[in-house]
Motif scaffolding. Structure first.
Motif, PDB file in Angstrom:
ATOM      1  N   ASP A  89       0.780  -1.048  -0.141  1.00  0.00           N
ATOM      2  CA  ASP A  89      -0.105  -0.037   0.093  1.00  0.00           C
ATOM      3  C   ASP A  89       0.747   1.135  -0.114  1.00  0.00           C
ATOM      4  O   ASP A  89       1.901   1.276   0.777  1.00  0.00           O
ATOM      5  CB  ASP A  89      -0.856  -0.056   1.343  1.00  0.00           C
ATOM      6  CG  ASP A  89      -1.912  -1.131   1.278  1.00  0.00           C
ATOM      7  OD1 ASP A  89      -2.386  -1.367   0.028  1.00  0.00           O
ATOM      8  OD2 ASP A  89      -2.198  -1.697   2.260  1.00  0.00           O
ATOM      9  N   GLU A 139      -6.444   6.663  -4.088  1.00  0.00           N
ATOM     10  CA  GLU A 139      -7.023   6.224  -5.422  1.00  0.00           C
ATOM     11  C   GLU A 139      -5.895   5.358  -6.309  1.00  0.00           C
ATOM     12  O   GLU A 139      -6.269   5.327  -7.532  1.00  0.00           O
ATOM     13  CB  GLU A 139      -7.047   7.724  -6.113  1.00  0.00           C
ATOM     14  CG  GLU A 139      -8.148   8.432  -5.689  1.00  0.00           C
ATOM     15  CD  GLU A 139      -9.486   7.820  -5.382  1.00  0.00           C
ATOM     16  OE1 GLU A 139      -9.884   7.099  -6.322  1.00  0.00           O
ATOM     17  OE2 GLU A 139     -10.211   8.147  -4.342  1.00  0.00           O
ATOM     18  N   SER A 140      -4.810   4.749  -5.754  1.00  0.00           N
ATOM     19  CA  SER A 140      -4.114   4.020  -6.275  1.00  0.00           C
ATOM     20  C   SER A 140      -4.775   2.582  -6.881  1.00  0.00           C
ATOM     21  O   SER A 140      -5.615   2.034  -6.107  1.00  0.00           O
ATOM     22  CB  SER A 140      -2.931   3.415  -5.263  1.00  0.00           C
ATOM     23  OG  SER A 140      -2.192   2.660  -5.988  1.00  0.00           O
ATOM     24  N   PRO A 141      -4.402   2.369  -7.991  1.00  0.00           N
ATOM     25  CA  PRO A 141      -5.080   1.329  -8.713  1.00  0.00           C
ATOM     26  C   PRO A 141      -4.497  -0.159  -8.266  1.00  0.00           C
ATOM     27  O   PRO A 141      -5.155  -1.120  -8.572  1.00  0.00           O
ATOM     28  CB  PRO A 141      -4.816   1.153 -10.201  1.00  0.00           C
ATOM     29  CG  PRO A 141      -3.367   2.196 -10.444  1.00  0.00           C
ATOM     30  CD  PRO A 141      -3.542   3.176  -9.273  1.00  0.00           C
ATOM     31  N   ARG A 158      -4.637  -1.473  -5.368  1.00  0.00           N
ATOM     32  CA  ARG A 158      -5.692  -1.864  -4.213  1.00  0.00           C
ATOM     33  C   ARG A 158      -6.823  -2.765  -4.991  1.00  0.00           C
ATOM     34  O   ARG A 158      -7.543  -3.315  -4.402  1.00  0.00           O
ATOM     35  CB  ARG A 158      -6.184  -1.115  -3.141  1.00  0.00           C
ATOM     36  CG  ARG A 158      -4.902  -0.278  -2.489  1.00  0.00           C
ATOM     37  CD  ARG A 158      -5.614   0.688  -1.546  1.00  0.00           C
ATOM     38  NE  ARG A 158      -6.583  -0.076  -0.712  1.00  0.00           N
ATOM     39  CZ  ARG A 158      -6.267  -0.533   0.415  1.00  0.00           C
ATOM     40  NH1 ARG A 158      -4.969  -0.614   0.773  1.00  0.00           N
ATOM     41  NH2 ARG A 158      -7.075  -0.891   1.314  1.00  0.00           N
ATOM     42  N   LYS A 159      -7.015  -2.297  -6.269  1.00  0.00           N
ATOM     43  CA  LYS A 159      -8.136  -2.957  -7.116  1.00  0.00           C
ATOM     44  C   LYS A 159      -7.556  -4.037  -8.182  1.00  0.00           C
ATOM     45  O   LYS A 159      -8.197  -4.522  -8.663  1.00  0.00           O
ATOM     46  CB  LYS A 159      -8.778  -1.829  -7.862  1.00  0.00           C
ATOM     47  CG  LYS A 159      -9.505  -0.742  -7.091  1.00  0.00           C
ATOM     48  CD  LYS A 159     -10.131   0.264  -7.729  1.00  0.00           C
ATOM     49  CE  LYS A 159     -10.653   1.483  -7.330  1.00  0.00           C
ATOM     50  NZ  LYS A 159     -11.288   2.359  -7.904  1.00  0.00           N
ATOM     51  N   HIS A 160      -6.192  -4.296  -7.863  1.00  0.00           N
ATOM     52  CA  HIS A 160      -5.663  -5.652  -8.983  1.00  0.00           C
ATOM     53  C   HIS A 160      -5.822  -6.676  -8.144  1.00  0.00           C
ATOM     54  O   HIS A 160      -6.288  -6.934  -7.084  1.00  0.00           O
ATOM     55  CB  HIS A 160      -4.202  -4.925  -8.929  1.00  0.00           C
ATOM     56  CG  HIS A 160      -3.602  -5.849 -10.187  1.00  0.00           C
ATOM     57  ND1 HIS A 160      -3.083  -7.169 -10.017  1.00  0.00           N
ATOM     58  CD2 HIS A 160      -3.217  -5.286 -11.371  1.00  0.00           C
ATOM     59  CE1 HIS A 160      -2.582  -7.565 -11.256  1.00  0.00           C
ATOM     60  NE2 HIS A 160      -2.898  -6.395 -12.152  1.00  0.00           N
ATOM     61  N   SER A 161      -6.122  -7.671  -9.081  1.00  0.00           N
ATOM     62  CA  SER A 161      -6.345  -9.150  -8.593  1.00  0.00           C
ATOM     63  C   SER A 161      -4.953  -9.653  -7.877  1.00  0.00           C
ATOM     64  O   SER A 161      -5.312 -10.454  -6.913  1.00  0.00           O
ATOM     65  CB  SER A 161      -6.678  -9.901  -9.938  1.00  0.00           C
ATOM     66  OG  SER A 161      -5.527 -10.009 -10.839  1.00  0.00           O
ATOM     67  N   TYR A 200      -3.619  -8.159  -5.683  1.00  0.00           N
ATOM     68  CA  TYR A 200      -3.685  -7.729  -4.376  1.00  0.00           C
ATOM     69  C   TYR A 200      -4.739  -8.547  -3.622  1.00  0.00           C
ATOM     70  O   TYR A 200      -4.422  -9.056  -2.364  1.00  0.00           O
ATOM     71  CB  TYR A 200      -4.164  -6.252  -4.503  1.00  0.00           C
ATOM     72  CG  TYR A 200      -4.115  -5.585  -2.967  1.00  0.00           C
ATOM     73  CD1 TYR A 200      -3.086  -4.915  -2.647  1.00  0.00           C
ATOM     74  CD2 TYR A 200      -4.997  -5.787  -2.072  1.00  0.00           C
ATOM     75  CE1 TYR A 200      -3.261  -4.057  -1.439  1.00  0.00           C
ATOM     76  CE2 TYR A 200      -5.444  -5.001  -0.816  1.00  0.00           C
ATOM     77  CZ  TYR A 200      -4.256  -4.317  -0.338  1.00  0.00           C
ATOM     78  OH  TYR A 200      -4.191  -3.751   0.730  1.00  0.00           O
ATOM     79  N   THR A 201      -5.549  -8.905  -4.307  1.00  0.00           N
ATOM     80  CA  THR A 201      -6.618 -10.083  -3.602  1.00  0.00           C
ATOM     81  C   THR A 201      -6.013 -11.350  -3.353  1.00  0.00           C
ATOM     82  O   THR A 201      -6.351 -11.835  -2.326  1.00  0.00           O
ATOM     83  CB  THR A 201      -7.888 -10.180  -4.383  1.00  0.00           C
ATOM     84  OG1 THR A 201      -8.450  -8.891  -4.907  1.00  0.00           O
ATOM     85  CG2 THR A 201      -8.960 -10.800  -3.770  1.00  0.00           C
ATOM     86  N   SER A 237     -10.555   0.300   2.558  1.00  0.00           N
ATOM     87  CA  SER A 237     -11.428  -0.408   1.730  1.00  0.00           C
ATOM     88  C   SER A 237     -10.659  -1.108   0.332  1.00  0.00           C
ATOM     89  O   SER A 237     -10.290  -0.255  -0.403  1.00  0.00           O
ATOM     90  CB  SER A 237     -12.835  -0.001   1.362  1.00  0.00           C
ATOM     91  OG  SER A 237     -13.458  -1.082   0.594  1.00  0.00           O
ATOM     92  N   PRO A 238     -10.254  -2.326   0.510  1.00  0.00           N
ATOM     93  CA  PRO A 238     -10.483  -3.442   1.338  1.00  0.00           C
ATOM     94  C   PRO A 238      -9.631  -3.333   2.480  1.00  0.00           C
ATOM     95  O   PRO A 238      -8.686  -2.721   2.769  1.00  0.00           O
ATOM     96  CB  PRO A 238     -10.197  -4.478   0.408  1.00  0.00           C
ATOM     97  CG  PRO A 238      -9.141  -4.024  -0.544  1.00  0.00           C
ATOM     98  CD  PRO A 238      -9.439  -2.890  -0.739  1.00  0.00           C
TER      99      PRO A 238
END
Length: 539
Positions: A438, A443-445, A447-450, A452-453, A479-480
Motif C-alpha cells: 500500500d 486512489e491507487s489502482p 488495491r483494485k488489482h487481482s 492484491y486480492t 477498503s478493502p
C-alpha cells in the motif's frame, strides 16, 4: 516379719523428684534393704515394667493402701494425689528438698574424704550402711582402694532392676566383690559426681530439668470455657487509643525534636497509594494545526510524539530531498530499521548462527511498484546480507516500474534471493511476511488489482506474523481491509492508526533540524540512543 507385708498394696514416695510409686508388695529383702513392687503405677500412669525394686534409702514416705493378698489395689489410688496441679506442687517441693539433701551429703562426704586422707589407713565405711543400721559383718567391709579409679570402676555392675536404674543410674558398686551390696551413695562417688556445678551435666540431669520445665509450662489445668470463647480482636483494639499514646510520647520529647518530626515526610496509611505518580508526558514536538493527526503517541521515556497527516509528511520528505537527503538514502535508513526489527522477530542471534544453517529463516516480501514497495525490496536485500532467505512478490504489469523500484530490483537480483509474481509458488513454511503493497495514494489502482486480492488470501491462510511497512492511515477505514499486522513501521513521524492496526514503531531518519523548521515543525528527536523505538497511544 517382712513376709507379713507381701501382698499388701502400698504407696511409696521416692526421693529425687520421682514422685509416687503404687503397687503390690512382692518381696522385702531385709539384708539389702530393698522393696520389690508389682503392678506398678507411677504418678498415676501404669508402667510397662512388670516389677521395680526400691532401696530403703530412697523412700521418703510409705503408706499402706490395703492389706492382704489378692486385693484390688486400684481402690487405694484415690488416696494418692495424682492431679496435674498437685503433682506439680509436690515435684517442686521434692526438687527443693532433693537439692538441699544432696548439698548436705556432698559436704559431709567431702569432709570424710579429707579426714580419710589424713588418717591414710583408716577405712571409710558406706554411709548407707550407717543410716540403715546394717549390722551384717559382710556389709561392713571397708572400701579398699578408695583412690584407685581402675579398681573402683572394675566393681561397677549394672542395676538389678529398672526402678533402681530410674532412681540411681545404670550402675551399682559391689563393695565386697561378691555379696552384691548396692552402694548407691558411696562417699567416693558423691565426692566425684556430687553437687558440683562446674562439672558437665549428665543426660539424666538434663532430662530432669526438661521434665520440670515442661511440667511448669504445661502443668496448669486447661480451662475449657476459655478455649471455646472466641477472642474479639476489634473490641480489644478499640480499647487502645493509638493517637492519645502517640501524643503523650510526643509531649515528652524536647521542642527541637518535635519540630523535626513535623518536618519529616508524610506517613501513609495502609489504604493510601505510596507509589509515586507517573510523570507528566513532555511535549518536544510541535506541529502546525493543519498537519496534526487524530492520535497522540508517547514513548517509553514519557515523550509525546504527535501523529501527522500524510500530506505534511510528504512535504517534509520533499524538503529533505531538496536539502540533499535523496530518496535512495531515505530507503536505506528505512530498510535498516525494518531489518533490525525483523531479525529480532525471527529469533535474532539464537536463530541466525552457523550451527543452525540447516533451518534457514524464510521471509516473504509483498512489494508494490511505489516508494513503499521499494522500501520492502531494500529490506529484502539487507536481510539477504544477514543470511536470511527472502522471496519478493511483485504485481505482474506490462508497464515499466518507477526508476527507484527498478534500481532496487536490479540490486536485489545480485543476491541469492528470488522474485515471483504468483503467490501459489511461494514456500509452504514462512517465518515472516513484510507487507509493502500500500502507498499513501487512496486512489491507487494497486488495491483494485487481482494480485492484491490473491496475496491477501495467501497471507490470511499463512500463520506467519506480518510487518506492515509504512502503510497509509486507517482513519477513516480502508477498503478493502488491510492485513492484520503484528507491528507497523513508520519513518520519522507516525501517521494516525487505530489500535487494531498493530503496534506502532518509529524509525529514525537523519533529517536535519532546518528541514523540520522549513515545514513549520518544531522538532526534538525522541530516539535517544536507538534507531527504532516503540510508540504507545497516549491515554
Amino acid at each position: 516379719m517382712s513376709e507379713d507385708f507381701v501382698g499388701n498394696c502400698i504407696s511409696v514416695e521416692v526421693r529425687g523428684g520421682l514422685g509416687f510409686y503404687q503397687g503390690e508388695v512382692r518381696s522385702v529383702n531385709g539384708d539389702k534393704q530393698t522393696l520389690t513392687l508389682t503392678r506398678v503405677i507411677h504418678n498415676g500412669k501404669p508402667l510397662s515394667l512388670q516389677e521395680i525394686t526400691i532401696n530403703a534409702m530412697d523412700i521418703l514416705d510409705l503408706k499402706i493402701l490395703s492389706k492382704g493378698p489378692k486385693t484390688n489395689c486400684n481402690s487405694g489410688y484415690d488416696n494418692v494425689p495424682l492431679t496435674q496441679s498437685q503433682d506439680l506442687q509436690q515435684k517442686q517441693s521434692y526438687n527443693q528438698e532433693r537439692n538441699e539433701t544432696e548439698q548436705n551429703q556432698s559436704q559431709q562426704y567431702h569432709q570424710q574424704y579429707i579426714s580419710s586422707n589424713q588418717q591414710q589407713q583408716q577405712p571409710l565405711y558406706s554411709q548407707n550402711c550407717q543410716q540403715t543400721s546394717c549390722n551384717n559383718q559382710q556389709q561392713q567391709q571397708p572400701l579398699h582402694g578408695l583412690g584407685k579409679d581402675e579398681e573402683h570402676e572394675g566393681r561397677r555392675k549394672p542395676r538389678a532392676s529398672v526402678g533402681e536404674t530410674l532412681a540411681h543410674g545404670p550402675y551399682m558398686v559391689d563393695s565386697s566383690g561378691s555379696s552384691g551390696f548396692q552402694d548407691y551413695h558411696s562417699p567416693y562417688r558423691n565426692y566425684r559426681y556430687g553437687n558440683d556445678m562446674n562439672r558437665t551435666p549428665s543426660k539424666k540431669d538434663r532430662y530432669r530439668r526438661w521434665q520440670d520445665r515442661d511440667e511448669t509450662t504445661f502443668g496448669t489445668p486447661i480451662d475449657e470455657d476459655f478455649i471455646n470463647t472466641e477472642f474479639d480482636f476489634e473490641k480489644n483494639l478499640a480499647l487502645f487509643d493509638k493517637q492519645a499514646v502517640f501524643e503523650e510520647i510526643q509531649s515528652l520529647k524536647p521542642d527541637v525534636v518535635r519540630q523535626a518530626d513535623k518536618r519529616s515526610e508524610k506517613k501513609y496509611r495502609c489504604d493510601e497509594n505510596v507509589l509515586p505518580a507517573k510523570p507528566k508526558p513532555l511535549s518536544q514536538i510541535t506541529l502546525p494545526p493543519s498537519g496534526a493527526g487524530e492520535v497522540l503517541y508517547t514513548t517509553d521515556s514519557g515523550l509525546l510524539v504527535p501523529s501527522v497527516k500524510s500530506s505534511l509528511r510528504s512535504a517534509l520528505f520533499s524538503m529533505a530531498y531538496q536539502h540533499g537527503l535523496t530518496s535512495s538514502r531515505q530507503l536505506e535508513m528505512i530498510g535498516r530499521g525494518a531489518t533490525d526489527i525483523i531479525l529480532t522477530l525471527i529469533g535474532g542471534c539464537h536463530r541466525l548462527k552457523p550451527g543452525n544453517s540447516h533451518q534457514c529463516a524464510v521471509v516473504v516480501v509483498l512489494a508494490g511498484l511505489h516508494l513503499q514497495g521499494a522500501s520492502g525490496i531494500n529490506t529484502a536485500r539487507q536481510l539477504e546480507s544477514h543470511g536470511v532467505r527472502t522471496v519478493i512478490v511483485t504485481p505482474n504489469q506490462s508497464a515499466q516500474p518507477p526508476l527507484l523500484v527498478s534500481h532496487e530490483l536490479q540490486l536485489y537480483s545480485l543476491t541469492s534471493g528470488s522474485t515471483t509474481t504468483d503467490p501459489n509458488s511461494l514456500p509452504s513454511t514462512v517465518d515472516l511476511i513484510v507487507d509493502a503493497r500500500d502507498d499513501h495514494n487512496m486512489e491507487s489502482p494497486v488495491r483494485k488489482h487481482s494480485w492484491y486480492t490473491h496475496t491477501s488470501a495467501w497471507a490470511s491462510t499463512c500463520r506467519a506474523p506480518v510487518v506492515a511497512l509504512d502503510p497509509p492511515s486507517d482513519i477513516p477505514a480502508l477498503s478493502p481491509a488491510p492485513l492484520p499486522a503484528r507491528l507497523v513501521l513508520c519513518p520519522s513521524l507516525p501517521l494516525a492508526y487505530t489500535p487494531t492496526r498493530g503496534k506502532v514503531y518509529l524509525v529514525n531518519l537523519p533529517i536535519p533540524s532546518q528541514t523540520f523548521r522549513a515545514v513549520n515543525i518544531k522538532y526534538t528527536p525522541p530516539f535517544g540512543a536507538k534507531l527504532v523505538i516503540p510508540l504507545h497511544p497516549c491515554e
